[in-house]
Structures are given as C-alpha cells and as structure tokens.
Scaffold this active site. Structure first.
Site, short mmCIF file in Angstrom:
data_model
loop_
_atom_site.label_atom_id
_atom_site.label_comp_id
_atom_site.label_asym_id
_atom_site.label_seq_id
_atom_site.Cartn_x
_atom_site.Cartn_y
_atom_site.Cartn_z
N LYS A 54 0.85 -1.20 0.00
CA LYS A 54 0.00 0.00 0.00
C LYS A 54 0.88 1.25 0.00
O LYS A 54 0.62 2.21 -0.73
CB LYS A 54 -0.95 -0.03 1.21
CG LYS A 54 -2.06 -1.05 1.02
CD LYS A 54 -2.78 -1.45 2.30
CE LYS A 54 -3.73 -2.63 2.01
NZ LYS A 54 -4.36 -3.18 3.20
N GLN A 98 -4.31 -2.02 9.61
CA GLN A 98 -4.34 -3.31 8.92
C GLN A 98 -5.06 -4.36 9.76
O GLN A 98 -4.79 -4.52 10.95
CB GLN A 98 -2.90 -3.76 8.61
CG GLN A 98 -2.81 -5.03 7.79
CD GLN A 98 -3.41 -4.90 6.39
OE1 GLN A 98 -3.23 -3.90 5.71
NE2 GLN A 98 -4.13 -5.92 5.97
N ASP A 121 -10.56 2.82 4.43
CA ASP A 121 -10.89 1.39 4.31
C ASP A 121 -12.41 1.19 4.34
O ASP A 121 -12.90 0.12 4.00
CB ASP A 121 -10.26 0.63 5.49
CG ASP A 121 -9.30 -0.44 5.01
OD1 ASP A 121 -9.24 -0.69 3.79
OD2 ASP A 121 -8.61 -1.04 5.86
#
Ligand code: NAP
Length: 304
Positions: A54, A98, A121
């Site tokens: 990422k 994450q 996200d």
C-alpha cells in the site's frame, strides 16, 4: 460458451493512472500531496506485505505515505492514542489500520475511532451504516467489494434487476458487497456456511461474487449459463507434477505453491459469460480502490 475474462490488472492500472493524473494536477496547483497513514500491529508476514504494497502504491501514484508499526503486544490504549493522533494530524488524509488486529485489541473500538473523513478502508460503523441505509451514501466504500462492483460495471454487466448471489458474509467482503449490489438495484441472496443447497442457490445467479476462502469449491455445473462470476477467493495450493506428486522449486528446494480462487476456473470458463481470474482479477483492484479512496479523502478534507 467461453466466458470473457475480466482482467483486473488492466482495470486496476486504469484506476491507478486516473488517480495519479489527478494527484499530479493537485500538486501542480500547489495543493498538498494526498497522504495515507498505515498502522501495522504485530508481525504477521502477510499483513506486513499488504501494508508495504500500500505504501509502495502511494509512492508510485505521487501520494504521500507514513507507516506506523506497533509491537504484537501493543495495548488498546497505545493503538487508540495513535489513531487519535492521526485523526488530528492535518498532513494525513487517510488512515488504514491493517486487519486482523491482534486478539487483545478490540477491533471494533479502534475502527469506530477513525475519523469518518479519513476512513479510507470504509470499515467504520458510520460508513458501513450509511452503506446499509437507503438513500444514504458512505464517504468511503470498503476497497475489495468496491473493486468487485467496479469490475462488473467496467465489463458492462447489468446489475439493476439482476439476481445476484454473494457467497460469504464477512465484514470486509461479503456483507459490503451484498449491500453495494442492493444499492445498485440487484436482488441479492447472501450465502454462508449454514446455507442449504448452495449449488441450487448459486444456479439462480446472474451475478456471482464468491468470497468464502474455500479452494475451487464452486464448480462449473453450479453456474448459470452466461452469468458474471467475480472470484474474490485467494487460496494457496501445492503445484503438482503430471504424476500427482508435489512439484519442488529448483531455487528453494521447497514445494511450489500457486494461487487459486473459490471457483473452479476451467469449468466456470465453459459456462459463465464473464469471469475474473485468480490471480489477476479482484486482487489488484483492492489497492487501486484504496488509492482512489485516499485521493477522495484529500478532496473531501479540502472541501471539494
Ligand atoms: P472470512 O472472513 O473467512 O469469511 C468467509 C465467509 O465464507 C463466511 O461468511 C463463511 O460463513 C463463508 N463460508 C465459509 N465456508 C463456507 C462454505 N463451505 N459454504 C458457504 N459459505 C462458507 O473470509 P473473507 O475475509 O471474506 O475472505 C474470503 C476470501 O476472499 C478469502 O480467500 C480471502 O483470502 C479473499 N480475500 C481477497 C481479497 C482481495 O483483495 N482479492 C481481499 C479480502 C479477502 P459463516 O459466516 O457462516 O462462517
């Protein structure tokens, strides 16, 4: 019938090129670089690899990235303090913690804490809640399901009025994918481990999104002729020699592995109208959509 392959690498590259062009325009106009902050808790190699790819994607697209790494035994307070500081940091546009987080961390509390305007996200309860409500729009849509719908639309698959079946009801793929399809006026059935007669349900699908993490479980004779099949599954299996014994890598001396999806690709190819391969289908879309969300976060925060 032979299905048309939906090439996720090509579509993802187009998304990335568009994001990069927009970022270049913004920075040329003197606006700050859209910046993503990633938070990795612990040392899972797969999570570390995702976080690093990422950051790399941000660099490639001209965006900024900052990475934070907390130890596997980090406390809830430490994680929350970091998220609060990233919420307050004006140079950070998007925050990604994450998943999965270590078991001592209350994931829901951490996700709830991320500022809705930085939740690239799309997992904060407010964004998911808005996705679930008619007439409300989330600021950000979770990246993998967003990528699935984007692939369908790019392939010209008609979603409105279609019978869609989603295999899997996880918070990160199945449920948001189902909500997105409902929002696009499909009639949606969500299947899970307790669903009866899975093949029979799948046979009704004009659109199938498979996200169960079960190696090649969906067989060709489950698929309605002409259906669009989006295979989210990523399963690692041994490569076999023609005699059925495991193939050994000459380089490492270890058994060779390859990735396959939740759908038996060769069989599905014969029946479906459209299909995504594994690898090279949904996989590349996840990071591309994250980059899109991060750019959008910068635009929202600049009042655009
Ligand atoms: P997950 O959290 O393990 O959820 C799996 C879902 O599948 C659950 O809802 C489960 O039902 C259902 N399921 C499991 N076995 C089943 C069976 N035999 N029949 C019917 N339903 C069954 O998985 P996930 O995180 O959503 O991931 C799914 C797959 O997508 C994995 O292979 C993962 O690696 C892949 N993935 C890919 C990407 C990408 O970027 N391409 C991103 C995320 C995930 P219950 O709810 O009843 O347990």
């Amino acid at each position: 019938m032979t299905a048309q392959i939906i090439d996720g690498k090509v579509v993802a590259q187009q998304v990335r090129d568009n994001v990069a062009a927009e970022v270049a325009k913004r920075t040329a106009a003197g606006k700050p670089q859209p910046t993503l902050a990633t938070v990795l808790i612990g040392d899972r190699p797969d999570s570390a690899a995702y976080v690093s790819s990422k950051g790399k994607a941000c660099q490639e697209l001209g965006m900024g990235s900052v990475s934070h790494h907390l130890p596997a035994d980090a406390t809830q307070e430490q994680v929350e303090e970091l998220v609060r500081s990233l919420n307050a940091d004006k140079t950070v546009n998007g925050i990604l913690v994450q998943l999965p987080m270590p078991s001592q961390i209350n994931e829901e509390r951490v996700l709830s804490l991320i500022s809705i305007e930085k939740d690239v996200d799309g997992f904060s309860p407010i964004n998911i809640g808005r996705l679930a409500q008619k007439g409300r729009d989330p600021l950000f849509v979770p990246c993998t399901p967003y990528g699935c719908i984007y692939l369908l639309e790019q392939a010209g698959v008609k979603i409105e009025g279609a019978n869609a079946v989603v295999l899997g009801r996880s918070n990160i793929v199945g449920m948001p994918a189902a909500l997105l399809l409902i929002g696009k006026n499909a009639t949606v059935t969500v299947c899970h481990s307790r669903t009866r007669d899975l093949p029979g349900v799948v046979r009704q699908a004009d659109i199938l999104i498979a996200a169960i993490g079960k190696t090649e479980m969906v067989r060709g004779d489950w698929i309605k002729p002409g259906a669009a099949v989006i295979d989210v599954g990523i399963n690692s299996v041994p490569v076999l020699n023609p005699d059925g014994t495991p193939a050994i890598s000459e380089k490492t001396g270890k058994p060779r592995q390859k990735l396959v999806g939740d759908v038996k690709f060769d069989e599905a190819m014969e029946v479906a109208g459209f299909i995504t391969p594994v690898p090279g289908g949904v996989g590349p879309m996840t990071i591309a959509m994250l980059m899109r969300n991060t750019l959008r976060a910068a635009q929202i925060q600049q009042g655009e």
